[in-house]
Scaffold this active site. Structure first.
Site, short mmCIF file in Angstrom:
data_model
loop_
_atom_site.label_atom_id
_atom_site.label_comp_id
_atom_site.label_asym_id
_atom_site.label_seq_id
_atom_site.Cartn_x
_atom_site.Cartn_y
_atom_site.Cartn_z
N GLU A 206 0.86 -1.06 0.00
CA GLU A 206 0.09 -0.15 -0.10
C GLU A 206 0.99 1.22 -0.08
O GLU A 206 1.40 1.49 1.24
CB GLU A 206 -0.95 0.02 1.36
N CYS A 240 -2.10 9.47 2.33
CA CYS A 240 -1.48 8.81 1.27
C CYS A 240 -2.41 9.06 -0.10
O CYS A 240 -2.23 9.19 -1.14
CB CYS A 240 -1.37 7.43 1.26
#
Length: 451
Positions: A206, A240
């Site tokens: 991720e 993010c």
């Protein structure tokens, strides 16, 4: 650490974690521990990041409890073997997929959401029946300490938490695991993948990237500005999937900039720094200051930088060659670019690495459809930002340089599960066609059957 990993492997080998009732007890024990320890978690997040209880509840603990609820409710269904179709050669018979845990898995989590990005993968790993070594970030030491105490007390046989920094990370990656999930930067993600390759360990990465916002002429500008700022101000932009930069149609630029300034002044007033997440450390503050060198500033909200914050800054038309547009910003800086046609945006985005997220603000179904069909990205929103991560029903993950693999809800369970494909055959009706010696007449029959 290797000794602890071996202890977890022995516990996994006992077979206890494969049972539904054991996994359910683990999930409920985690739920109970988090409820009883939530005030310690909130205090740790305040100490590490100046994260308010409100924001911590909204972006960390609330999402974790939702994931736990989903896993507890659906665990028995997720664990059931699945029947699939069969081919002619398998008739009569049945094909089944049997879910089984990988074994001992490693989860390496980041500092920006140190609770949510640690516990959501952990829930999936436990639900799938694995034992877990957990490595939280050294940049949030208070939160890591609280999580270690809570998790090792609630789940003493299946979870071990490793505190520390780079040396501990390096040592962990030298140990063979059955699966690795890493959340963090692309550069470290490459190191994790290289280390995993030594043991042929499967990975989920991720990562991040530069997540664009596209605002066309039809967008409702006031709401667009508010929702963009929500995505940029939460966690001080240290997300993010935060909006990294904005594309706006040139005819709407002035209107959008004014709306952004108006909304920013409304949101950032009074003693707002008391409840605004600070930039994690001086290294990252220096990095963000460097991005603003030689840039044309449209607007800034001044702050007391001694408190660990940096000003929210709107930047006008930065060069694509500048560090600001080459690297993920991860902070309260918002570049604003203009376009004349949606083709211009699509062509440029196709030339860039695939982002972890993309956001489009438009009332035009045609524009929405074109962007969805022509651009690849991990996840996103139509007419909002960030909220795709709030659902345990939506898979979350990257594509290309922004990552591989998915988490959240059933996707987390699937990530940490190996599905064994098994054909069950009875003892009657045995096809002579498959056995030697092969005859010409049989070959002709096969051709007709497989046509």
């Amino acid at each position: 650490m290797e000794e602890k990993r071996n202890h977890l492997a022995q516990w996994f080998a006992s077979g206890k974690t494969k049972k539904w009732d054991y996994r359910l007890r683990q999930l409920k024990a985690l739920q109970k521990a988090l409820k009883s320890g939530k005030h310690e978690i909130y205090a740790a997040l305040k100490e590490d990041l100046n994260k308010s209880m409100y924001e911590a509840s909204m972006t960390e603990m609330g999402l974790v409890f939702a994931e736990l609820h989903e896993a507890i409710k659906n665990l028995r269904t997720w664990m059931k073997p699945r029947r699939t179709g069969i081919s002619f050669a398998q008739f009569p018979g049945k094909s089944m997929m049997y879910p089984e845990p990988y074994g001992v898995v490693l989860i390496v989590s980041p500092w920006n959401y140190p609770v949510m990005l640690t516990l959501i993968p952990l829930i999936g790993a436990i639900a799938a029946g694995n034992c877990v070594m957990l490595k939280p970030s050294a940049n949030t030491p208070a939160t890591s300490k609280v999580l270690k105490e809570l998790l090792e007390t609630a789940l003493p046989d299946t979870v071990f938490v490793v505190e520390g920094s780079r040396e501990e990370n390096k040592s962990l990656l030298e140990i063979p695991f059955d699966y690795i999930l890493f959340t963090g930067s692309g550069s470290v993600g490459k190191e994790v993948m290289r280390a995993a390759a030594e043991h042929l360990t499967p990975v989920t990465l991720e990562l991040g990237g530069k997540s664009p916002v596209i605002v066309d002429k039809s967008a409702k500008i006031a709401k667009t500005a508010r929702r963009i700022l929500f995505g940029k101000l939460v966690n001080s932009g240290q997300t993010c999937i935060a909006p990294d930069y904005v594309w706006v149609h040139k005819k709407k630029k002035d209107q959008l900039v004014k709306a952004l300034i108006r909304e920013a002044e409304r949101m950032l007033k009074g003693d707002f720094q008391a409840q605004w997440v600070r930039i994690v450390n001086e290294k990252h503050r220096d990095r963000l200051r460097g991005y603003l060198e030689d840039q044309e500033i449209l607007w800034q909200k001044q702050v007391d930088e001694e408190l660990g914050h940096l000003p929210l800054t709107f930047v006008d038309e930065p060069s694509w060659d500048s560090p600001l547009m080459q690297e993920e910003i991860f902070g309260p800086i918002l570049p604003i670019l203009t376009f004349s046609s949606i083709e211009e945006v699509i062509d440029k985005q196709k030339s860039l690495p695939k982002p972890l997220a993309l956001y489009v603000f438009s009332k035009s179904k045609k524009t929405q459809r074109r962007i969805l069909e022509e651009l690849s990205f991990g996840s996103g929103c139509i007419n909002d930002t960030l909220l795709q991560i709030s659902s345990s029903h939506l898979p979350f993950g990257g594509v290309g340089e922004s990552g591989m693999g998915k988490v959240h809800g059933k996707s987390s369970f699937d990530t940490f599960t190996h599905y064994k494909g098994v054909l069950h055959r009875g003892w009657f009706l045995d096809h002579a066609l498959r056995y030697m010696p092969y005859k010409k007449t049989n070959r002709e029959l096969w051709k007709r059957l497989l046509r």
